[in-house]
Design a protein around this motif. Structure first.
Motif, PDB file in Angstrom:
ATOM      1  N   ASN A 252      10.082 -20.237  12.444  1.00  0.00           N
ATOM      2  CA  ASN A 252      11.378 -19.864  12.986  1.00  0.00           C
ATOM      3  C   ASN A 252      11.660 -21.002  14.073  1.00  0.00           C
ATOM      4  OD1 ASN A 252      13.320 -18.546  14.319  1.00  0.00           O
ATOM      5  ND2 ASN A 252      12.151 -16.977  15.348  1.00  0.00           N
ATOM      6  N   LEU A 253      12.786 -21.897  13.919  1.00  0.00           N
ATOM      7  CA  LEU A 253      13.285 -22.741  14.937  1.00  0.00           C
ATOM      8  C   LEU A 253      14.583 -22.530  15.344  1.00  0.00           C
ATOM      9  CD1 LEU A 253      12.428 -25.850  12.334  1.00  0.00           C
ATOM     10  CD2 LEU A 253      11.046 -25.288  14.358  1.00  0.00           C
TER      11      LEU A 253
ATOM     12  N   SER B 263       3.535 -23.895   9.686  1.00  0.00           N
ATOM     13  CA  SER B 263       4.141 -23.130   8.803  1.00  0.00           C
ATOM     14  C   SER B 263       3.870 -21.728   9.612  1.00  0.00           C
ATOM     15  CB  SER B 263       3.353 -23.052   7.179  1.00  0.00           C
ATOM     16  OG  SER B 263       1.869 -22.705   7.449  1.00  0.00           O
ATOM     17  N   HIS B 264       5.110 -20.961   9.154  1.00  0.00           N
ATOM     18  CA  HIS B 264       5.325 -19.616   9.842  1.00  0.00           C
ATOM     19  C   HIS B 264       5.086 -19.492  11.321  1.00  0.00           C
ATOM     20  CE1 HIS B 264       4.067 -18.902   5.493  1.00  0.00           C
ATOM     21  NE2 HIS B 264       4.974 -18.098   5.691  1.00  0.00           N
TER      22      HIS B 264
ATOM     23  N   ALA C 156       1.319 -19.691  14.763  1.00  0.00           N
ATOM     24  CA  ALA C 156       1.447 -19.643  16.213  1.00  0.00           C
ATOM     25  C   ALA C 156       2.445 -19.371  16.858  1.00  0.00           C
ATOM     26  CB  ALA C 156       1.025 -21.251  16.552  1.00  0.00           C
ATOM     27  N   ASN C 157       2.543 -18.455  17.973  1.00  0.00           N
ATOM     28  CA  ASN C 157       3.493 -18.056  18.596  1.00  0.00           C
ATOM     29  C   ASN C 157       3.893 -19.462  19.815  1.00  0.00           C
ATOM     30  OD1 ASN C 157       5.852 -17.131  20.267  1.00  0.00           O
ATOM     31  ND2 ASN C 157       4.783 -15.333  20.812  1.00  0.00           N
ATOM     32  N   LEU C 158       4.867 -20.187  19.516  1.00  0.00           N
ATOM     33  CA  LEU C 158       5.143 -21.149  20.464  1.00  0.00           C
ATOM     34  C   LEU C 158       6.672 -21.104  21.089  1.00  0.00           C
ATOM     35  CD1 LEU C 158       3.568 -23.975  18.400  1.00  0.00           C
ATOM     36  CD2 LEU C 158       2.548 -23.061  20.296  1.00  0.00           C
TER      37      LEU C 158
ATOM     38  N   THR D 282      10.687 -26.179   4.244  1.00  0.00           N
ATOM     39  CA  THR D 282      11.270 -25.361   3.281  1.00  0.00           C
ATOM     40  C   THR D 282      11.533 -23.960   3.715  1.00  0.00           C
ATOM     41  OG1 THR D 282      10.395 -26.737   1.555  1.00  0.00           O
ATOM     42  CG2 THR D 282      10.893 -24.535   1.115  1.00  0.00           C
ATOM     43  N   GLY D 283      12.570 -23.303   3.707  1.00  0.00           N
ATOM     44  CA  GLY D 283      12.597 -21.792   3.930  1.00  0.00           C
ATOM     45  C   GLY D 283      12.753 -21.567   5.495  1.00  0.00           C
ATOM     46  N   ALA D 284      12.913 -22.476   6.159  1.00  0.00           N
ATOM     47  CA  ALA D 284      12.913 -22.467   7.801  1.00  0.00           C
ATOM     48  C   ALA D 284      14.205 -21.779   8.391  1.00  0.00           C
ATOM     49  CB  ALA D 284      12.499 -23.823   8.399  1.00  0.00           C
TER      50      ALA D 284
END
Length: 142
Positions: free
Chosen positions: A64-65, A41-42, A23-25, A81-83
């Motif tokens: 993506n945070l 995720s993602h 999702a694009n949030l 993980t991997g964020a």
């Protein structure tokens, strides 16, 4: 990709177990939201406000945070993980039992956060402000 415009978000929503993968949030106000065991995720959560949200067991794998605000959030047992958490604010956040394997915490702020039993394998720390206010540069390229 799901987009914020097609997904109703507002403060204090209950999104428990919601599937928001991909999702694009970006820039969304998700403060005080219940997202127990949600799948993010993602997802793109760049500059999103997740302060005071309840997110135990949430899946943030490869999310993506960057620049997001997770101050005073509950991320107990969450999977990051991997964020990409560059510049993310985790002030006073519970990261107990969270998985931060390969997460990028460059420039992140962790002041007052609880990292008990968190998995920090290959986590990137560079200009990262730690819970005790010290700065961790262990992952900066020399």
């Amino acid at each position: 990709h799901r987009d914020l415009h097609s997904f109703p978000t507002r403060r204090s929503s209950d999104l428990t177990k919601a599937n928001l993968s991909n999702a694009n949030l970006a820039n969304a106000d998700l403060s005080e939201t219940y997202m127990n065991s949600a799948n993010l995720s993602h997802a793109n959560l760049a500059k999103a406000d997740l302060s005071q949200s309840t997110l135990p067991g949430a899946n943030f794998r490869e999310a993506n945070l960057a620049g997001a605000n997770l101050s005073m959030a509950n991320l107990k047992g969450a999977d990051l993980t991997g964020a990409n958490a560059t510049g993310t604010v985790f002030a006073m956040t519970s990261l107990v039992d969270a998985n931060l394997t390969r997460a990028d915490l460059t420039g992140a702020i962790l002041i007052g956060s609880d990292l008990r039993n968190a998995i920090l394998q290959d986590t990137k720390f560079c200009k990262t402000t730690m819970p005790d206010k010290s700065v961790n540069d262990s992952g900066c390229l020399k």
